[in-house]
Design a protein around this motif. Structure first.
Motif, short mmCIF file in Angstrom:
data_model
loop_
_atom_site.label_atom_id
_atom_site.label_comp_id
_atom_site.label_asym_id
_atom_site.label_seq_id
_atom_site.Cartn_x
_atom_site.Cartn_y
_atom_site.Cartn_z
N ALA A 193 0.83 -1.21 0.00
CA ALA A 193 0.00 0.00 0.00
C ALA A 193 0.86 1.26 0.00
O ALA A 193 0.59 2.22 -0.74
N LEU A 194 1.91 1.27 0.82
CA LEU A 194 2.78 2.45 0.91
C LEU A 194 3.56 2.67 -0.38
O LEU A 194 3.81 3.82 -0.77
N ARG A 195 3.95 1.61 -1.05
CA ARG A 195 4.67 1.77 -2.32
C ARG A 195 3.77 2.43 -3.36
O ARG A 195 4.21 3.27 -4.15
N TRP A 196 2.51 2.04 -3.37
CA TRP A 196 1.55 2.65 -4.30
C TRP A 196 1.39 4.13 -4.00
O TRP A 196 1.38 4.97 -4.92
N ILE A 197 1.31 4.49 -2.72
CA ILE A 197 1.17 5.90 -2.34
C ILE A 197 2.43 6.69 -2.65
O ILE A 197 2.37 7.80 -3.20
N LEU A 208 -4.62 7.38 1.89
CA LEU A 208 -4.12 6.52 2.96
C LEU A 208 -5.23 6.07 3.91
O LEU A 208 -5.30 4.88 4.24
N PRO A 209 -6.11 6.96 4.37
CA PRO A 209 -7.20 6.50 5.26
C PRO A 209 -8.07 5.42 4.63
O PRO A 209 -8.48 4.47 5.30
N VAL A 235 -1.20 15.24 11.46
CA VAL A 235 -0.82 14.47 12.65
C VAL A 235 -2.03 14.15 13.50
O VAL A 235 -1.98 13.26 14.36
N ASP A 236 -3.11 14.85 13.27
CA ASP A 236 -4.33 14.61 14.06
C ASP A 236 -5.26 13.59 13.42
O ASP A 236 -6.35 13.33 13.92
N SER A 237 -4.83 13.04 12.29
CA SER A 237 -5.69 12.08 11.58
C SER A 237 -5.92 10.85 12.44
O SER A 237 -5.01 10.31 13.05
N ASN A 238 -7.15 10.41 12.47
CA ASN A 238 -7.52 9.21 13.20
C ASN A 238 -7.77 8.09 12.19
O ASN A 238 -8.86 7.98 11.63
N LEU A 239 -6.75 7.29 11.93
CA LEU A 239 -6.86 6.24 10.92
C LEU A 239 -7.68 5.08 11.44
O LEU A 239 -7.51 4.63 12.56
#
Length: 637
Positions: A193-197, A208-209, A235-239
């Motif tokens: 997933a991170l490689r795609w992003i 990402l969420p 930084v406040d994102s709630n995944l």
């Protein structure tokens, strides 16, 4: 009279095709990409609802002599017209997608169906993501599922392909939601997933969420979790993650023994044994091959190379013969095993045909050593599906040999001498020879050392044999077990759950003659466990389930044991008719059988202490990956 001319329809098609080629009696011309195709309306209408509707409607095309066809390539139209006039479908692999698109537009169902089947049957690491996007565009659900399932079977390799980065968000989400992903850990799914992003952070970071909902939080390492948080736009994102606790298919594999016997008669499958349950399974093998070589990587990828065509089994293969038995008999074939499908997929062929070559894995590459007339060697790069030559062996190897890897080197062991290949320096160097030159060596690496035994004996050979150990630190071979020796017809070294074992087999028939098929034959399989802390071999009276119920395990042919983590669900069934339990002998009978052999070399020390597998402590399991992390491979054959 009621008579049918069986060849009439073929004759009519042949004549119609001839008329088309000569442009006789044609009544319409199709214009495609600047090329003209003279045709007969009746033929087109008979196999294509698209053309039937066009020619029987009130549209202008119904009366036009020349019709322009859009969104169809010249090659695809030529292929479909050839099918319409002959009933035969032929096209080059790189034109299949274009032909399928044209067939769907022109409603030639047979061609579209066969093109889709071809793509399903020819999926590989390099094209599967492209096929998935193409199938999704066409709305072909069957081809979408086939493509996704193939990607699931090779996820760690597919994510490295440029086409993977072109997947749409919905397609990627669908993939990451699958339970059958063949990965060792959830961290691999996160990395995909991170490689795609990361390929387009500015555009894709916002997704990402959405992707996190496909990631299983309870299975992600704390280190990867920190990495995910660092990718958040805020930084406040709630995944929000998936609440599934189900492990992916690749994470629930079982360590099994794969038994491969030299010149095994029926090589369509080989036995695969689960010592934890005592169940026998069948791993499918490429058909019509004997004397091939197999290796396993630390990631449990299986590769198979070379071999002899089974149809030529009656021909004796010798390494000192004219290379002119060999071009027609010995194969350059190379395969990779697919755990999800229990099949072997062809990969780039080796540059030289090889039989029983030394096939090993070392630090991301597969090496094929010897097994050909000139004793060459080559290296395979899985990421490129490509072989390149490496320096050949310093001297010919007319006898049996084996190859193992340790640290950054490949070790080749044989009767004529032993050699080491440094992968960093790309050079061969002479190393110490074994104390007793082996006729048929078999070796594994264990805890930083090489263990080797001369595993095969002539049926009248009564000599005792020791397992020898080579420590690269001091560069010498020594006998293990304080010189303990074994009498056997054949022997197999095997690792299981981080512990080294030795199987020794006695086979007895009437008057001491070995004959696998004699009713009076008995086979005794003994299991010995190596204890490195005391340098001793422990004979196990309670063998537990370590010994599979294979009749031919006690035959005179050499048997190698390869360890790999497999998926029982996708393996075949080993027929109960194919093998019967090995006939075990009592302690008294075994002692008596030992006395039928003369001890020409002197007996070593023995260890008859009672033991069973239940006293094996958990530290063995904790160290099970120790060798693979150092670059060694205990699955070489």
């Amino acid at each position: 009279m009621d008579v049918t001319n069986e060849v009439h329809s073929n004759d009519v098609l042949r004549e119609l095709n001839g008329l088309r080629e000569r442009a006789e009696l044609t009544d319409v011309v199709l214009e495609v990409d600047g090329r003209s195709f003279p045709c007969h309306r009746a033929v087109l209408a008979s196999c294509s609802p698209y053309f039937r509707g066009m020619f029987t409607s009130g549209y202008a095309e119904a009366k036009q002599e020349r019709i322009s066809i859009q969104d169809v390539s010249e090659v695809a139209m030529a292929t479909i017209l050839d099918y319409a006039y002959t009933g035969c479908l032929q096209t080059e692999p790189d034109q299949v997608q274009a032909v399928m698109s044209a067939a769907r537009l022109l409603q030639v169902d047979f061609v579209g169906r066969k093109a889709a089947e071809y793509m399903k049957d020819h999926l590989d690491v390099f094209n599967c993501a492209d096929v998935l996007m193409y199938a999704d565009m066409l709305g072909d659900c069957g081809l979408v599922e086939a493509s996704e399932r193939y990607i699931a079977s090779r996820l760690n390799q597919v994510v490295l392909q440029p086409s993977f980065l072109q997947l749409s968000l919905p397609l990627l989400q669908s993939l990451l939601n699958r339970d059958d992903l063949m990965t060792k850990s959830e961290d691999d799914v996160v990395q995909a997933a991170l490689r795609w992003i990361d390929s387009d952070q500015e555009e894709r970071s916002q997704h990402l969420p959405a992707l996190c909902k496909s990631l299983r939080l309870s299975l992600i390492s704390s280190k990867k979790h920190v990495t995910i948080k660092s990718k958040c736009l805020s930084v406040d994102s709630n995944l929000v993650y998936s609440d599934s606790t189900t492990q992916r298919l690749g994470q629930v594999r079982t360590e099994m023994q794969i038994f491969l016997q030299a010149d095994y008669v029926d090589n369509d499958s080989q036995p695969c044994y689960d010592p934890s349950t005592g169940e026998l399974y069948a791993i499918n093998m490429p058909g019509n091959l004997d004397s091939f070589s197999v290796t396993v990587t630390p990631e449990d990828e299986l590769y198979l190379a070379g071999g002899v065509l089974a149809t030529a089994r009656h021909i004796v293969i010798r390494r000192d013969t004219d290379p002119g038995m060999m071009a027609d008999i010995v194969q350059k074939k190379f395969y990779q095993y697919n755990h999800l499908f229990n099949t072997w997929e062809p990969r780039c062929e080796m540059t030289s045909p090889r039989v029983r070559c030394g096939l090993v894995y070392l630090k991301g590459y597969i090496y094929a050593i010897g097994g050909d007339k000139d004793e060459t060697a080559e290296r395979y790069d899985p990421s490129r599906d490509q072989w390149t030559s490496i320096p050949p062996l310093p001297h010919p190897m007319p006898s049996d040999f084996c190859a193992v890897t340790l640290d950054d080197s490949i070790y080749v062991i044989r009767k004529e001498g032993c050699y080491r290949f440094s992968s960093t320096e790309s050079t061969w160097n002479k190393m110490a020879d074994m104390l007793k030159p082996p006729l048929s060596p078999q070796a594994v690496t264990h805890q930083g050392c090489i263990y080797c035994i001369d595993c095969d004996k002539e049926w009248r050979d009564s000599s005792r044999t020791c397992v020898e150990m080579y420590n690269p630190a001091d560069g010498v071979w020594k006998q293990t077990g304080n010189g303990k020796s074994f009498i056997f017809n054949n022997a197999t070294l095997m690792k299981h759950k981080g512990t080294l074992y030795l199987f020794t087999v006695h086979t007895f028939g009437d008057h001491g003659r070995q004959n696998l098929w004699e009713p009076s034959k008995q086979s005794s399989v003994s299991v010995h466990r190596y204890q490195p802390e005391t340098d001793s071999w422990m004979s196990l009276e309670d063998k537990g389930r370590l010994v599979p119920p294979l009749k031919w395990l006690g035959s005179e042919n050499r048997t190698d044991c390869l360890m790999s983590r497999m998926i029982p669900t996708f393996l075949g069934d080993w027929s109960a008719d194919e093998d019967l339990p090995v006939v075990e002998m009592s302690a008294d009978e075994e002692e008596e059988s030992d006395n039928t052999f003369s001890d020409s070399s002197g007996s070593g020390t023995t260890d008859d202490s009672e033991d069973d597998l239940s006293d094996q402590d958990t530290s063995d399991e904790d160290n099970s990956d120790e060798d693979s992390q150092s670059g060694s491979d205990d699955g070489e054959i």
